[in-house]
Write a protein that holds these residues in place. Structure first.
Motif, PDB file in Angstrom:
ATOM      1  N   LYS A  32      19.146  17.849  50.591  1.00 57.05           N
ATOM      2  CA  LYS A  32      20.401  17.220  50.975  1.00 57.05           C
ATOM      3  C   LYS A  32      21.149  18.112  51.959  1.00 57.05           C
ATOM      4  O   LYS A  32      20.996  19.339  51.934  1.00 57.05           O
ATOM      5  N   THR A  87      13.224  16.742  48.814  1.00 58.94           N
ATOM      6  CA  THR A  87      14.245  16.100  49.639  1.00 58.94           C
ATOM      7  C   THR A  87      15.466  17.006  49.644  1.00 58.94           C
ATOM      8  O   THR A  87      16.107  17.214  48.608  1.00 58.94           O
ATOM      9  N   ASN A 126      19.486  23.149  53.998  1.00 60.49           N
ATOM     10  CA  ASN A 126      19.458  22.138  55.055  1.00 60.49           C
ATOM     11  C   ASN A 126      20.786  22.171  55.804  1.00 60.49           C
ATOM     12  O   ASN A 126      21.816  21.751  55.283  1.00 60.49           O
ATOM     13  N   GLU A 161      21.977  15.261  57.786  1.00 62.95           N
ATOM     14  CA  GLU A 161      21.260  14.221  57.063  1.00 62.95           C
ATOM     15  C   GLU A 161      20.222  14.869  56.162  1.00 62.95           C
ATOM     16  O   GLU A 161      19.786  16.012  56.403  1.00 62.95           O
ATOM     17  N   ALA A 162      19.840  14.160  55.104  1.00 58.80           N
ATOM     18  CA  ALA A 162      18.800  14.657  54.215  1.00 58.80           C
ATOM     19  C   ALA A 162      17.449  14.644  54.929  1.00 58.80           C
ATOM     20  O   ALA A 162      17.191  13.804  55.799  1.00 58.80           O
TER      21      ALA A 162
END
Length: 532
Positions: free
Chosen positions: A508, A506, A460, A464-465
């Motif tokens: 990070k 999710t 990522n 932001e996550a």
């Protein structure tokens, strides 16, 4: 004798009156309702009618008309005996100021080209004459050697001068022709009426006394249409999705729509209103039906589990600064009444109209199938989308103030949510690779066993996550001789019927995560599986 002359004059007077051409009255276009593949045009016409019967022509109407749709209303003291639709092939051309300016420039350029061509022609004729006369001198002419040399120098200089001049004119001619071609192209673009004709109605009317009347005329024309398209704007995944609802209106009715009250309708006036009836269903042998594979959007809409979602707002909010149309709903269709008059030329070009802007609460999620595409797709999930009155259409995607590509809005879904693809997010890097040391082939007697292991790395690169729905798959056997074993799925949700693996992740910011899958396929070694 005097009585006979008076009678003859009266007869000639009646004949001359009856032989007069019908009076022409141009219709004034008041309002237009544009359907998806046609338009209803509404005109008003003020006419002066003498007592008795008369013929009039109503001009300035569309060049193509559904004659069954013509409705003409008149005052009660006026009787319309017949109406006939014809085309006006002798109409005067409607030229705009810009058209006239370019047309004048084109005429001037053509005159300059003609001057250049005339000058070149004169020099070419002089050169021919010079070539014919250069043998005037000779051994018997009595000219001395010095005079012959002088004459030769003259011919040489004159020929060189003429040839250079002709070449110069050829260059100017080519440049001028290029200029003319460009002006002609620009003139074609500025042509206010490319349809070539307008329509007319021939009316036979009878009144008891002379009167001034106002007629109201409406009809359907196939020479207009509109299609929806959208701008989908999102600043980030924490803000509502701005849906700018637009329409491209096209018309080539032969008349320009100037300051008309414009409405866009989702209905179809030519569609049959008769309810369908079922007939007997007889079965017969034939070829089996073929089935289409589902699109990614349908797959997403029917997936068995959903990633964690963010809610950006609670209610649908219209942007009052861009709400340029008032939607009117009924049981069968929706119409958008534009709040300001519009000008739309009869030139077959798309005219963009903004209907509405919605700040729509959405649930954002990322979706990726790295076996097929090594990218993450941002999806905006909308509930209660029926109130937006959306139609299928193309969409421009603007995410984080950057144009990222095109998508499609398809509201004809059978689910309670609508998924809009917001394009690829290159800040989420995904790579799927085969792990060689944990993959291979073994022979076990009469069977062959192949093991496959893949590693998916995800990073990522955002600040932001993000929530990501990741999908992969392992094969499913349809033959008892083929044995498939899922060795490892790294915590995925497993659909044993389809072999689809789903991870709800999710990610990070700045962190790389890994997911592995491993499976084996065992089958007779003398067989070959084509799609393994």
């Amino acid at each position: 004798m005097k009585t006979s002359i008076l009678f003859l004059l009266s007869v000639l007077f009646v004949i001359s009156v009856n032989a007069q051409s019908p009076t022409l009255y141009n219709a004034s276009l008041e309002a237009v309702t544009v359907y998806r593949t046609s338009a209803e045009l509404n005109h008003s016409i003020k006419v002066n009618l003498p007592a008795g019967s008369s013929d009039i022509i109503i001009g300035n109407i569309a060049n193509a008309v559904d004659q069954n749709s013509i409705q003409l209303s008149a005052p009660v003291n006026v009787t319309i005996l017949s109406t006939t639709f014809v085309k006006d092939y002798l109409k005067s051309e409607n030229k705009s100021a810009a058209y006239i300016k370019v047309e004048d420039s084109l005429n001037t350029a053509r005159k300059e080209l003609n001057t250049i061509q005339n000058k070149k022609s004169v020099d070419e004729n002089l050169l021919i004459l010079l070539d014919k006369n250069q043998t005037v001198g000779g051994v018997n002419s009595g000219l001395s050697v010095a005079e012959l040399i002088k004459m030769a120098d003259y011919y040489k200089a004159k020929q060189l001068e003429l040839r250079n001049s002709i070449y110069g004119y050829q260059v100017l001619e080519a440049k001028q022709q290029t200029k003319i071609n460009k002006l002609q192209q620009q003139l074609n673009e500025l042509s206010a009426d490319k349809s070539g004709t307008r329509g007319q109605l021939l009316l036979q009317i009878i009144t008891k006394e002379a009167t001034t009347a106002v007629f109201n005329l409406s009809y359907l024309s196939p020479s207009a249409s509109w299609i929806p398209f959208y701008d989908l704007r999102a600043e980030n995944t924490s803000t509502p999705l701005k849906i700018v609802y637009k329409a491209n209106v096209v018309q080539y009715t032969g008349i320009d729509w100037k300051k008309v009250k414009l409405s866009l309708s989702t209905g179809s006036p030519s569609q049959s209103g008769t309810a369908p009836l079922l007939s007997a269903w007889f079965l017969r042998f034939g070829s089996p039906n073929s089935y289409r594979t589902q699109s990614m959007q349908n797959t997403v809409q029917t997936m068995e589990s959903r990633a964690p979602m963010k809610t950006a707002a609670m209610d649908v909010v219209s942007d009052p600064d861009r709400n340029l149309a008032t939607p009117n709903n009924n049981a069968l269709n929706t119409s958008f009444d534009l709040d300001i008059p519009y000008d739309i030329l009869s030139n077959s070009k798309a005219h963009s109209v903004t209907l509405n802007t919605y700040n729509q609460p959405v649930n954002y999620k990322y979706y990726s199938v790295p076996k097929l595409e090594n990218d993450a797709f941002l999806l905006a999930e909308i509930t209660n989308y029926e109130k937006l009155n959306l139609l299928p259409g193309d969409a421009n995607i603007i995410f984080e103030n950057t144009y990222v590509g095109k998508s499609v809005v398809n509201p004809n879904a059978t689910t309670d949510t609508l998924n809009l693809s917001m394009g690829r997010d290159k800040k989420i890097v995904i790579k799927r690779e085969k792990v060689a040391e944990q993959s291979g082939t073994k022979l076990l007697g009469s069977t062959k066993k192949q093991t496959f292991t893949y590693e998916i790395r995800l990073r990522n690169g955002k600040n932001e996550a993000v929530n990501l729905l990741l999908k992969d798959q392992y094969p499913v056997s349809t033959d008892k001789a083929i044995e498939v074993e899922l060795i490892s799925a790294d915590g995925a949700i497993i659909n044993t019927e389809t072999g689809v693996l789903t991870w709800k992740l999710t990610l990070k910011p700045g962190i790389t995560e890994k997911v592995r899958i491993s499976y084996s396929v065992k089958y007779p070694k003398n067989q070959r599986i084509e799609n393994l």
